[in-house]
Design a protein around this motif. Sequence first.
Motif, PDB file in Angstrom:
ATOM      1  N   TRP A   1       0.830  -1.208   0.000  1.00 49.61           N
ATOM      2  CA  TRP A   1       0.000   0.000   0.000  1.00 49.61           C
ATOM      3  C   TRP A   1       0.863   1.255   0.000  1.00 49.61           C
ATOM      4  O   TRP A   1       0.615   2.192  -0.774  1.00 49.61           O
ATOM      5  CB  TRP A   1      -0.917  -0.006   1.217  1.00 49.61           C
ATOM      6  CG  TRP A   1      -1.767   1.230   1.291  1.00 49.61           C
ATOM      7  CD1 TRP A   1      -2.899   1.499   0.574  1.00 49.61           C
ATOM      8  CD2 TRP A   1      -1.518   2.389   2.101  1.00 49.61           C
ATOM      9  NE1 TRP A   1      -3.383   2.758   0.890  1.00 49.61           N
ATOM     10  CE2 TRP A   1      -2.562   3.325   1.827  1.00 49.61           C
ATOM     11  CE3 TRP A   1      -0.538   2.715   3.030  1.00 49.61           C
ATOM     12  CZ2 TRP A   1      -2.623   4.560   2.449  1.00 49.61           C
ATOM     13  CZ3 TRP A   1      -0.611   3.959   3.659  1.00 49.61           C
ATOM     14  CH2 TRP A   1      -1.642   4.861   3.357  1.00 49.61           C
TER      15      TRP A   1
ATOM     16  N   TRP B   1       1.196   4.019  -2.939  1.00 51.38           N
ATOM     17  CA  TRP B   1       0.913   5.435  -2.662  1.00 51.38           C
ATOM     18  C   TRP B   1       2.057   6.320  -3.145  1.00 51.38           C
ATOM     19  O   TRP B   1       1.821   7.361  -3.785  1.00 51.38           O
ATOM     20  CB  TRP B   1       0.692   5.617  -1.164  1.00 51.38           C
ATOM     21  CG  TRP B   1       0.472   7.033  -0.746  1.00 51.38           C
ATOM     22  CD1 TRP B   1      -0.566   7.845  -1.091  1.00 51.38           C
ATOM     23  CD2 TRP B   1       1.325   7.831   0.082  1.00 51.38           C
ATOM     24  NE1 TRP B   1      -0.429   9.094  -0.523  1.00 51.38           N
ATOM     25  CE2 TRP B   1       0.724   9.112   0.210  1.00 51.38           C
ATOM     26  CE3 TRP B   1       2.516   7.578   0.751  1.00 51.38           C
ATOM     27  CZ2 TRP B   1       1.301  10.129   0.952  1.00 51.38           C
ATOM     28  CZ3 TRP B   1       3.083   8.597   1.502  1.00 51.38           C
ATOM     29  CH2 TRP B   1       2.489   9.854   1.599  1.00 51.38           C
ATOM     30  N   GLN B   2       3.289   5.917  -2.852  1.00 57.10           N
ATOM     31  CA  GLN B   2       4.442   6.700  -3.317  1.00 57.10           C
ATOM     32  C   GLN B   2       4.519   6.698  -4.839  1.00 57.10           C
ATOM     33  O   GLN B   2       4.848   7.717  -5.453  1.00 57.10           O
ATOM     34  CB  GLN B   2       5.731   6.130  -2.724  1.00 57.10           C
ATOM     35  CG  GLN B   2       5.892   6.330  -1.227  1.00 57.10           C
ATOM     36  CD  GLN B   2       6.204   7.775  -0.858  1.00 57.10           C
ATOM     37  OE1 GLN B   2       6.431   8.618  -1.714  1.00 57.10           O
ATOM     38  NE2 GLN B   2       6.209   8.068   0.440  1.00 57.10           N
TER      39      GLN B   2
ATOM     40  N   ARG C   1       2.065   9.199  -6.153  1.00 57.55           N
ATOM     41  CA  ARG C   1       2.551  10.575  -6.032  1.00 57.55           C
ATOM     42  C   ARG C   1       3.552  10.892  -7.149  1.00 57.55           C
ATOM     43  O   ARG C   1       3.540  11.984  -7.716  1.00 57.55           O
ATOM     44  CB  ARG C   1       3.212  10.786  -4.675  1.00 57.55           C
ATOM     45  CG  ARG C   1       2.256  10.680  -3.500  1.00 57.55           C
ATOM     46  CD  ARG C   1       2.871  11.182  -2.224  1.00 57.55           C
ATOM     47  NE  ARG C   1       3.161  12.604  -2.304  1.00 57.55           N
ATOM     48  CZ  ARG C   1       3.819  13.286  -1.364  1.00 57.55           C
ATOM     49  NH1 ARG C   1       4.240  12.654  -0.277  1.00 57.55           N
ATOM     50  NH2 ARG C   1       4.035  14.573  -1.494  1.00 57.55           N
TER      51      ARG C   1
END
Length: 266
Positions: free
Chosen positions: A29, A33-34, A37
């Motif tokens: 997760w 998420w990184q 971004r």
Amino acid sequence: MGGVYRFLLTPRWLSGTALAVAAVAVCVWLGSWQLGRFEDKVSSHRETGRSVDDPGAARPLGELLGGAQPQVTTETVGRAVTVSGTFDQDHQLLVPNRVLDGKQGYYVLTPLRTPDGRTVAVVRGWAPGAPAAAGTTATAAPAGEVTVTGRLQAGETTGSGGAVAGGLPAGQLGTINQAALVNKLSYDGWYDGWVSADAAPAGLTPVPTVQPQGGDGLSLRAFQNLGYTLEWFVFGGFVVFMWFRLVRREAEAEQDRALGLDPVLE
């Protein structure tokens, strides 16, 4: 051999396996998420590049900065805009320490009062040299109702280079943003960002689209996000590797005990 792995059904191994699965899920997760971004910043870079290369058809400023989106974004920075109003000739400002084509100079910024009662900062052009020496002779703004066509620019940050030790002389502005403009001129409302005019008067050079402070998306921080993505995925893979290694070692120990090879403790 299947019976060798019956230890996986013991409470100790069930809880350990659940903990490993949870750790892998968290790593996946966080890595995703990184990665998201990083992809957002790549998208921002592409949007800004398209705006620089193709500003599109000029649209009224109030359409781009009105309603639900009053701030300049990566989708609107660099876009061609038109805005009508009256220049405030008495409050023209000079913005020092601005580089164009490798040369040091300054912007000539004149507030434009629009019929809706708001004000937009219009950079009418760039001039070489120091504004302290030429400030009193900066090109005067035209009188009466005018229509300006230019490019929408994002508000600057304190890293723009205009601020100097001890402050700036009267009539100069270090950073083009709403907070700095409000401190200088107490108008009722300012449009976000600023507009660089396409047509500059004699002695001035039009200012091209300026990348927003902090980069156009692909900064060092963006690649840090990509590095963090790899780190989290590696951590997740390491958890899986260690789980299989522990399972294999326990299975080998079970086999040794089944064959009577379990070491005798004295």
